[in-house]
Design a protein around this motif. Structure first.
Motif, PDB file in Angstrom:
ATOM      1  N   ALA A  91      -2.955  -6.138  -7.931  1.00  0.00           N
ATOM      2  CA  ALA A  91      -2.658  -6.760  -6.642  1.00  0.00           C
ATOM      3  C   ALA A  91      -3.321  -8.134  -6.699  1.00  0.00           C
ATOM      4  O   ALA A  91      -4.317  -8.313  -7.428  1.00  0.00           O
ATOM      5  N   PRO A  92      -2.800  -9.121  -5.983  1.00  0.00           N
ATOM      6  CA  PRO A  92      -3.321 -10.490  -6.112  1.00  0.00           C
ATOM      7  C   PRO A  92      -4.843 -10.644  -6.054  1.00  0.00           C
ATOM      8  O   PRO A  92      -5.388 -11.463  -6.808  1.00  0.00           O
ATOM      9  N   ALA A 137      -2.581  -5.161 -14.480  1.00  0.00           N
ATOM     10  CA  ALA A 137      -3.679  -6.075 -14.155  1.00  0.00           C
ATOM     11  C   ALA A 137      -4.256  -6.689 -15.435  1.00  0.00           C
ATOM     12  O   ALA A 137      -4.586  -7.879 -15.464  1.00  0.00           O
ATOM     13  N   PRO A 155      -8.542  -4.079  -5.884  1.00  0.00           N
ATOM     14  CA  PRO A 155      -7.672  -3.794  -4.755  1.00  0.00           C
ATOM     15  C   PRO A 155      -6.727  -2.639  -5.100  1.00  0.00           C
ATOM     16  O   PRO A 155      -5.913  -2.745  -6.010  1.00  0.00           O
ATOM     17  N   THR A 158      -3.742  -0.471  -5.109  1.00  0.00           N
ATOM     18  CA  THR A 158      -2.332  -0.620  -4.737  1.00  0.00           C
ATOM     19  C   THR A 158      -1.754   0.686  -4.187  1.00  0.00           C
ATOM     20  O   THR A 158      -2.327   1.759  -4.350  1.00  0.00           O
ATOM     21  N   CYS A 202      -5.106  -2.329  -0.983  1.00  0.00           N
ATOM     22  CA  CYS A 202      -4.510  -3.639  -0.752  1.00  0.00           C
ATOM     23  C   CYS A 202      -3.005  -3.390  -0.724  1.00  0.00           C
ATOM     24  O   CYS A 202      -2.343  -3.395  -1.758  1.00  0.00           O
ATOM     25  N   VAL A 203      -2.528  -3.070   0.458  1.00  0.00           N
ATOM     26  CA  VAL A 203      -1.123  -2.700   0.646  1.00  0.00           C
ATOM     27  C   VAL A 203      -0.576  -3.434   1.851  1.00  0.00           C
ATOM     28  O   VAL A 203      -1.314  -3.764   2.770  1.00  0.00           O
ATOM     29  N   ASN A 204       0.719  -3.673   1.836  1.00  0.00           N
ATOM     30  CA  ASN A 204       1.288  -4.376   2.980  1.00  0.00           C
ATOM     31  C   ASN A 204       1.820  -3.393   4.028  1.00  0.00           C
ATOM     32  O   ASN A 204       1.905  -2.188   3.790  1.00  0.00           O
ATOM     33  N   TYR A 250       4.705  -0.958   3.012  1.00  0.00           N
ATOM     34  CA  TYR A 250       4.334   0.186   2.178  1.00  0.00           C
ATOM     35  C   TYR A 250       3.671   1.296   2.989  1.00  0.00           C
ATOM     36  O   TYR A 250       3.915   2.477   2.760  1.00  0.00           O
ATOM     37  N   ARG A 281      -0.730 -13.265   2.695  1.00  0.00           N
ATOM     38  CA  ARG A 281      -2.150 -13.024   2.360  1.00  0.00           C
ATOM     39  C   ARG A 281      -2.963 -13.433   3.568  1.00  0.00           C
ATOM     40  O   ARG A 281      -2.647 -14.388   4.256  1.00  0.00           O
TER      41      ARG A 281
END
Length: 180
Positions: free
Chosen positions: A11-12, A39, A81, A83, A118-120, A123, A158
């Motif tokens: 993840a970024p 990664a 992070p 995912t 670290c998910v949006n 998701y 972000r």
């Protein structure tokens, strides 16, 4: 000095891992860095510097049976992070990747573990995600998700304040003293 396994999925925020390692070391941790295969590909050019920084090989694959472990035993694990894929694979016990295999085994070994997803927001609408978070929490994992942890952002967005790495490191330090 206590050993922290820092595991970074793709993840970024994983691009900030060198700074996170330095912060953890400043807090007294001996850090070993593990990455998911994607990664590791993302950070490919940085891997030699990350190995120099930690003093340990960066791992993204299982060792061969019978090979000695190149890392000291973990006193604590931080997975961030984390995912959507990693959280769900871990909760379901799908250990095809080194990182997920170690954290899954860590539950059974009772290694104190912190995970910060670290998910949006898209998701987390999938019904498996909440089940996975609850499964991991029920297994004793500290999952920093929701108020006081990571709160989902919109897809492709972000947060201006960035990923809350400090919360993750604080949580690990609250569970295990790095100087123990």
């Amino acid at each position: 000095m206590a050993t922290l396994y820092l595991f970074g999925p793709a993840a970024p925020p994983v691009f900030e891992v060198a700074e996170v390692i330095e912060n953890a070391q400043a807090r007294g941790w001996d850090v070993c860095l593990g990455l998911t295969p994607t990664a590791a590909r993302w950070l490919g050019e940085q891997l030699p510097e990350l190995e120099r920084l930690t003093g340990h090989p960066v791992r993204s694959e299982y060792k061969l049976p019978g090979e000695p472990d190149v890392w000291p035993p973990a006193d604590a694990i931080l997975l961030a992070p984390a995912t959507f894929n990693t959280v769900n694979a871990w909760a379901l016990g799908l250990t095809s990747s080194f990182v997920v295999g170690v954290v899954a085994e860590g539950i059974g070994k009772r290694i104190p573990t912190v995970a910060m997803p670290c998910v949006n927001a898209a998701y987390v609408q999938h019904p498996q995600f909440d089940r996975s978070v609850e499964t991991l929490r029920g297994a004793g994992v500290t999952v920093l998700y929701g108020p006081g942890g990571f709160e989902p952002n919109q897809p492709g967005e972000r947060r201006p304040e960035g990923f809350p790495w400090h919360l993750a490191l604080d949580a690990v330090g609250a569970i295990v003293s790095p100087t123990s």
